[in-house]
Design an enzyme around this catalytic site. Structure first.
Site, PDB file in Angstrom:
ATOM      1  N   GLY A 114      -4.675  -2.696   7.246  1.00  0.00           N
ATOM      2  CA  GLY A 114      -5.708  -3.121   8.204  1.00  0.00           C
ATOM      3  C   GLY A 114      -5.742  -2.333   9.494  1.00  0.00           C
ATOM      4  N   GLY A 115      -4.721  -1.467   9.702  1.00  0.00           N
ATOM      5  CA  GLY A 115      -4.588  -0.804  11.002  1.00  0.00           C
ATOM      6  C   GLY A 115      -5.343   0.509  11.102  1.00  0.00           C
ATOM      7  N   GLN A 189      -9.097  -8.828   4.652  1.00  0.00           N
ATOM      8  CA  GLN A 189      -8.547 -10.010   5.308  1.00  0.00           C
ATOM      9  C   GLN A 189      -9.637 -10.637   6.166  1.00  0.00           C
ATOM     10  OE1 GLN A 189      -5.758  -7.637   8.392  1.00  0.00           O
ATOM     11  NE2 GLN A 189      -5.703  -9.825   8.719  1.00  0.00           N
ATOM     12  N   GLY A 219      -3.824 -10.738  12.051  1.00  0.00           N
ATOM     13  CA  GLY A 219      -2.417 -10.499  11.719  1.00  0.00           C
ATOM     14  C   GLY A 219      -2.170 -10.571  10.222  1.00  0.00           C
ATOM     15  N   HIS A 220      -0.977 -10.070   9.789  1.00  0.00           N
ATOM     16  CA  HIS A 220      -0.735 -10.000   8.345  1.00  0.00           C
ATOM     17  C   HIS A 220      -0.339 -11.329   7.721  1.00  0.00           C
ATOM     18  CE1 HIS A 220       3.337  -9.392   9.863  1.00  0.00           C
ATOM     19  NE2 HIS A 220       3.046  -8.187  10.289  1.00  0.00           N
ATOM     20  N   ASN A 248       4.199  -2.993   4.876  1.00  0.00           N
ATOM     21  CA  ASN A 248       3.261  -2.206   5.680  1.00  0.00           C
ATOM     22  C   ASN A 248       3.067  -0.842   5.023  1.00  0.00           C
ATOM     23  OD1 ASN A 248       3.399  -4.308   7.483  1.00  0.00           O
ATOM     24  ND2 ASN A 248       4.840  -3.311   8.842  1.00  0.00           N
ATOM     25  N   ILE A 249       1.835  -0.352   4.998  1.00  0.00           N
ATOM     26  CA  ILE A 249       1.577   0.934   4.338  1.00  0.00           C
ATOM     27  C   ILE A 249       2.245   2.090   5.082  1.00  0.00           C
ATOM     28  CG2 ILE A 249      -0.612   1.555   5.491  1.00  0.00           C
ATOM     29  CD1 ILE A 249      -1.554   2.217   2.466  1.00  0.00           C
ATOM     30  N   ASN A 325       9.874  -6.547   7.204  1.00  0.00           N
ATOM     31  CA  ASN A 325       8.540  -6.909   6.688  1.00  0.00           C
ATOM     32  C   ASN A 325       8.289  -6.363   5.283  1.00  0.00           C
ATOM     33  OD1 ASN A 325       6.530  -8.729   7.563  1.00  0.00           O
ATOM     34  ND2 ASN A 325       5.040  -7.085   7.593  1.00  0.00           N
ATOM     35  N   LYS A 391       5.182   4.564  13.333  1.00  0.00           N
ATOM     36  CA  LYS A 391       4.290   3.911  14.296  1.00  0.00           C
ATOM     37  C   LYS A 391       3.807   4.887  15.359  1.00  0.00           C
ATOM     38  CE  LYS A 391       5.018  -0.185  12.461  1.00  0.00           C
ATOM     39  NZ  LYS A 391       3.969  -0.786  11.602  1.00  0.00           N
TER      40      LYS A 391
END
Length: 503
Positions: A114-115, A189, A219-220, A248-249, A325, A391
């Site tokens: 989603g980011g 989502q 959020g996830h 997380n991808i 996560n 990140k």
């Protein structure tokens, strides 16, 4: 001075009643606003919008009535998790795996997609940023599963959870993977309205016409409800799939692990939820940790910690593990907790300021917090190599360097690295955007013997630079430092001005 006899001072009960009425009034006003929003949508989309906003209404109701802005944990009631709830990964390696195909055919892999890449100066979904050898996050994830399916003759699908920010672009990108031996699915989502902090009403005035800035992906933690609503959950259960591996991808260490999968499917005790945790380092002090609270295994996030206990929470000696996560969750159990309405996750209140200066509230949840809702939940303390998130460009430097080798989508720590931990890297503001970062390195330095790197200011690196031990490079404002080609910096501080001019 005593109050007059005919006037009554407000009691605590009066104040509580007033607050309660105010909250109920706010909820009623929100419900009316949400109904108006739904009616602005096209007729075919109104049903989906209504279902989605009902989820938001429940979240907002909990926010109002549960006093969510206050820490949700009584610190003195926290206990360390019981020994049998955190399993050392080494213990799983004692198992013999002779039924890999059978195990893998019960698995689906879900990646959080989603980011956006905006924090690294890139347009579009973060998953399409090139991270190694011209390959993107998405390329690497698909390569990993393609290798797995070919090696074992199995059928492990890839499912992407997009947000409204990434969905359209992702759909286009996926067309180029039509030749791969991995079935790829994607779903959206939820799309929730940002709320004005003063009025507690949605900023958006219409479903379809309003600016995306008026909405947010929540959020996830939304994965469970959104996956259920998409119809994919039922579809995979019908196919005989039993577990999802969720991560997380951008965590390049989150690959399918046969030992964890074997433990899930063959252990005498049923485990509906497993969270991979790993040992904390100085870089992870804000990461969530597992605790025993009110006889339940819970995820404790820094937002739930009272201010006076934050330093204790960050302590590596008291809370030694943190949540990667990487989650393994039983599919029929997800269906049960959604339909029985027993899924519990703490609300994260995110205060934001929009570009027009308006202060808004976003209510979010985290996928790991759902651990309290599942039976037989466990943590597995995995090696650090399973947590390799990208990140920032500081992380990108590590994964592009000779610390790792690339093998069919899998990043493997270089055998020549003498210890398993990665260096601590902090690159300054001149390196934030990927384009700027790449322009400052003629080639990525040799980092095999690096412990720590700090770079600040206008700094460039020539070809074939080696960094060893602790290296600090600081160019003051107005100065520039060019690290010459072939330079070996070992336990060095470089500051001031160092220019290499063409002649």
């Amino acid at each position: 001075m005593n109050p007059p006899l005919n006037k009554r001072t407000p009691s605590q009960t009066d104040i509580a009643e007033f607050k309660d009425l105010t909250k109920r009034d706010a909820l009623t006003r929100l419900q009316k606003s949400l109904n108006k929003l739904v009616m602005t949508g096209q007729s075919q989309s109104q049903k989906n919008s209504r279902t989605e906003l009902e989820g938001y209404e429940q979240l907002f109701s909990r926010y109002l009535l549960d006093n969510v802005d206050q820490p949700s944990i009584d610190w003195q009631d926290i206990l360390p998790p019981p020994e049998d709830t955190i399993i050392p990964y080494q213990k799983l390696l004692e198992t013999n795996i002779d039924d890999a195909k059978e195990l893998l055919n019960k698995l689906i892999v879900v990646k959080l997609n989603g980011g956006l890449g905006t924090t690294m100066g890139c347009q579009g979904p973060k998953s399409v940023i090139s991270v190694r050898s011209g390959l993107t996050f998405l390329d690497l994830n698909i390569q990993q599963l393609e290798q797995l399916n070919r090696t074992y003759g199995c059928d492990v699908p890839l499912i992407l959870m997009n947000s409204f920010n990434t969905h359209e672009e992702t759909e286009k990108i996926l067309q180029k993977y039509s030749h791969v031996s991995v079935k790829i699915y994607n779903f959206n989502q939820s799309k929730y309205p940002r709320i004005d902090r003063e009025t507690l009403l949605p900023v958006a005035t219409s479903i379809d016409g309003s600016d995306n800035a008026c909405w947010y992906p929540p959020g996830h933690g939304d994965i469970y409800q959104a996956f259920y609503q998409s119809g994919l959950l039922d579809q995979f259960i019908e196919q005989g799939k039993e577990y999802m591996f969720l991560s997380n991808i951008d965590n390049l260490g989150a690959t399918v692990d046969l030992y964890i999968l074997k433990h899930l499917l063959t252990d005498e005790t049923s485990h509906e939820f497993i969270m991979e945790v790993t040992d904390k380092t100085r870089a992870d002090i804000k990461g969530g940790t597992l605790i025993q609270y009110q006889e339940t295994l819970r995820l404790l996030e820094i937002a739930q910690v009272p201010k006076e206990n934050v330093d204790e929470f960050k302590s590596v000696s008291k809370f030694r593990i943190f949540n990667t996560n990487n989650l393994w969750v039983n599919l029929p159990a997800i269906k049960r907790v959604i339909e029985d309405k027993t899924l519990q996750m703490e609300i994260i209140v995110n205060h934001k300021t929009m570009d027009n200066g308006l202060n808004v509230i976003q209510l979010e949840t985290a996928s790991g917090a759902a651990i309290q809702s599942f039976e037989g939940a466990q943590g597995i303390n995995v090696p650090r190599r399973r947590f390799l998130p990208v990140k920032t460009t500081s992380d990108l430097l590590l994964v592009m360097s000779n610390l790792f080798t690339l093998n069919r989508g899998n990043l493997v720590m270089n055998a020549k690295r003498s210890f398993p931990s990665v260096p601590l890297v902090k690159l300054g503001t001149s390196f934030i955007k990927v384009k700027d970062f790449l322009s400052r390195f003629q080639s990525i330095p040799d980092c095999l013997e690096l412990d720590s790197l700090t770079v600040s200011g206008d700094v460039t690196f020539g070809k074939g630079v080696s960094l060893r031990g602790t290296v600090i490079i600081i160019a003051n404002h107005g100065d520039r430092i060019d690290i010459p080609a072939g330079a070996i910096l070992e336990n060095k501080i470089v500051s001031g001005n160092l220019r290499i001019l063409e002649h």
